[in-house]
Design an enzyme around this catalytic site. Structure first.
Site, PDB file in Angstrom:
ATOM      1  N   HIS A  52       0.803  -1.229   0.000  1.00 18.03           N
ATOM      2  CA  HIS A  52       0.000   0.000   0.000  1.00 18.03           C
ATOM      3  C   HIS A  52       0.841   1.286   0.000  1.00 18.03           C
ATOM      4  O   HIS A  52       0.375   2.340   0.425  1.00 18.03           O
ATOM      5  CB  HIS A  52      -0.951  -0.001   1.206  1.00 18.03           C
ATOM      6  CG  HIS A  52      -0.260   0.073   2.540  1.00 18.03           C
ATOM      7  ND1 HIS A  52      -0.777  -0.487   3.681  1.00 18.03           N
ATOM      8  CD2 HIS A  52       0.907   0.654   2.923  1.00 18.03           C
ATOM      9  CE1 HIS A  52       0.048  -0.252   4.697  1.00 18.03           C
ATOM     10  NE2 HIS A  52       1.064   0.437   4.264  1.00 18.03           N
TER      11      HIS A  52
ATOM     12  N   HIS B 140      -2.227   4.379   9.881  1.00 20.43           N
ATOM     13  CA  HIS B 140      -0.875   4.802  10.253  1.00 20.43           C
ATOM     14  C   HIS B 140      -0.946   6.024  11.164  1.00 20.43           C
ATOM     15  O   HIS B 140      -0.519   7.112  10.797  1.00 20.43           O
ATOM     16  CB  HIS B 140      -0.065   5.120   8.996  1.00 20.43           C
ATOM     17  CG  HIS B 140       0.101   3.963   8.057  1.00 20.43           C
ATOM     18  ND1 HIS B 140      -0.917   3.501   7.251  1.00 20.43           N
ATOM     19  CD2 HIS B 140       1.171   3.171   7.800  1.00 20.43           C
ATOM     20  CE1 HIS B 140      -0.473   2.473   6.533  1.00 20.43           C
ATOM     21  NE2 HIS B 140       0.783   2.258   6.844  1.00 20.43           N
TER      22      HIS B 140
ATOM     23  N   HIS C 221       9.994  -3.893   4.355  1.00 18.18           N
ATOM     24  CA  HIS C 221      10.452  -2.507   4.412  1.00 18.18           C
ATOM     25  C   HIS C 221      10.678  -2.069   5.847  1.00 18.18           C
ATOM     26  O   HIS C 221      10.046  -2.578   6.765  1.00 18.18           O
ATOM     27  CB  HIS C 221       9.534  -1.531   3.677  1.00 18.18           C
ATOM     28  CG  HIS C 221       8.109  -1.378   4.157  1.00 18.18           C
ATOM     29  ND1 HIS C 221       7.217  -2.420   4.287  1.00 18.18           N
ATOM     30  CD2 HIS C 221       7.410  -0.270   4.520  1.00 18.18           C
ATOM     31  CE1 HIS C 221       6.054  -1.960   4.683  1.00 18.18           C
ATOM     32  NE2 HIS C 221       6.127  -0.654   4.853  1.00 18.18           N
TER      33      HIS C 221
ATOM     34  N   GLU D 281       3.590  -5.582   8.678  1.00 16.01           N
ATOM     35  CA  GLU D 281       2.276  -5.357   8.063  1.00 16.01           C
ATOM     36  C   GLU D 281       1.761  -6.627   7.377  1.00 16.01           C
ATOM     37  O   GLU D 281       0.559  -6.799   7.192  1.00 16.01           O
ATOM     38  CB  GLU D 281       2.349  -4.215   7.035  1.00 16.01           C
ATOM     39  CG  GLU D 281       2.535  -2.846   7.659  1.00 16.01           C
ATOM     40  CD  GLU D 281       2.631  -1.704   6.630  1.00 16.01           C
ATOM     41  OE1 GLU D 281       2.457  -0.557   7.026  1.00 16.01           O
ATOM     42  OE2 GLU D 281       2.900  -1.965   5.434  1.00 16.01           O
TER      43      GLU D 281
END
Ligand code: DHB
Ligand code: FE
Length: 292
Positions: free
Chosen positions: A12, A59, A193, A240
């Site tokens: 995303h 977030h 990431h 995530e």
């Protein structure tokens, strides 16, 4: 009755949304990434789901450190795109499906999973970027979306196993809804990431591809991978990926009977598999699995 026809998995990355909003998708940096989603957009347009159950993470946009729901289901009629610092993305508002969402909340909570019920929430890139990748830039999103937010930002966060089991309960809930609806379930976020600290920029292609392999073939084993493995091998934000296990848990081959057992449904068909590095600081992964 409602049925889950397929599951969609995608990263995303916010810069992907910005590239679309600013008309940069044909630039050399972005073109290979968007090419990878072209056939997925065609597939989606043909599938015409009635509802998307979209598992994502907020977030620190709608929620903050003041309130941290582990699992939150959006039961509102609509959800506005959030302002994440540059103004809200120029995308349509997200229409909910309060009737199905309420049914799922009732069923899943009675099935012993505690959900927070959210009647008002703005949605950030975690939800809008996957929609943009799969639907392009329409005036209105093609169908209602039930947002399902998972806390993967502030520890303690739920285990992969918990997510997988919750996915099974969500699958049972959806398929006990009396209206005849074609529902897709999406798992979003990831892949490897890390956005901060000395390891910022970490990408691990080997981990990511093994994750895709196991999500397809060995979701039960994958669900047992502990947090520390994700964080060590896929970076702090690689965690995530546990959200993908919610969508996978709702698929027919694992939902109702143990995978591979006499009563289990057949394994889903892999309609799409795509992996690309880099997009911003992130590896991008994408899968489409169809129930048989
Ligand atoms: C990036 C990736 C994310 O998942 C996110 O939530 C924010 C930023 C990035 O790669 O820049
Ligand atoms: Fe993120």
């Amino acid at each position: 009755m409602a049925h889950i026809s397929s599951s969609v998995y995608t990263s995303h990355v916010p810069a992907i949304g910005a590239a679309m909003d600013l008309g940069k998708t044909h630039e050399p940096y972005w073109a290979p990434l968007f090419k990878g989603y072209e056939s997925s957009k065609e597939w989606f347009a043909q599938e015409k789901p009635d509802v998307i159950f979209l598992v994502f993470n907020d977030h620190a946009t709608a929620f903050s450190l003041e309130m941290i729901p582990t699992f939150a289901i959006g039961t509102a009629d609509e959800f506005l795109p959030a302002d994440e610092g540059w103004g809200p993305r120029p995308v349509p508002k997200v229409m909910g499906h309060s009737k199905l969402a309420s049914h799922i909340a009732h069923s899943v909570i009675q099935d012993d999973f505690d959900l927070t019920i959210v009647n008002k929430m703005e949605v950030d890139h975690g939800l809008t970027v996957p929609l943009s990748l799969m639907c392009g830039q329409p005036k209105a999103w093609p169908c209602p979306v039930i947002p399902f937010a998972v806390n993967v930002v502030q520890y303690p966060i739920p285990s992969g196993k918990r997510c997988f089991e919750l996915g099974k309960a969500i699958g049972r809930a959806i398929e006990s809804f009396p209206e005849d609806l074609n529902v897709q379930i999406w798992g979003t976020g990831g892949m490897s990431h890390q956005l901060q600290g000395p390891r910022a920029g970490l990408i691990n292609k080997e981990f990511d591809n093994a994750f895709l392999d196991r999500l397809i073939e060995d979701p039960v084993g994958l669900a047992n991978v502990p947090h520390i493995d994700y964080v060590r091998d896929a970076g702090s934000e690689g965690i995530e990926l546990v959200m993908w296990l919610i969508a996978r848990g709702a698929m027919s081959d694992v939902k109702d009977a143990p995978q591979g057992s006499k009563n289990a449904a057949k394994a889903p068909v892999v309609k799409k598999r795509f992996y690309h590095v880099p997009a911003s600081n992130t590896a991008v992964g994408h899968l489409i699995l169809e129930n048989i």
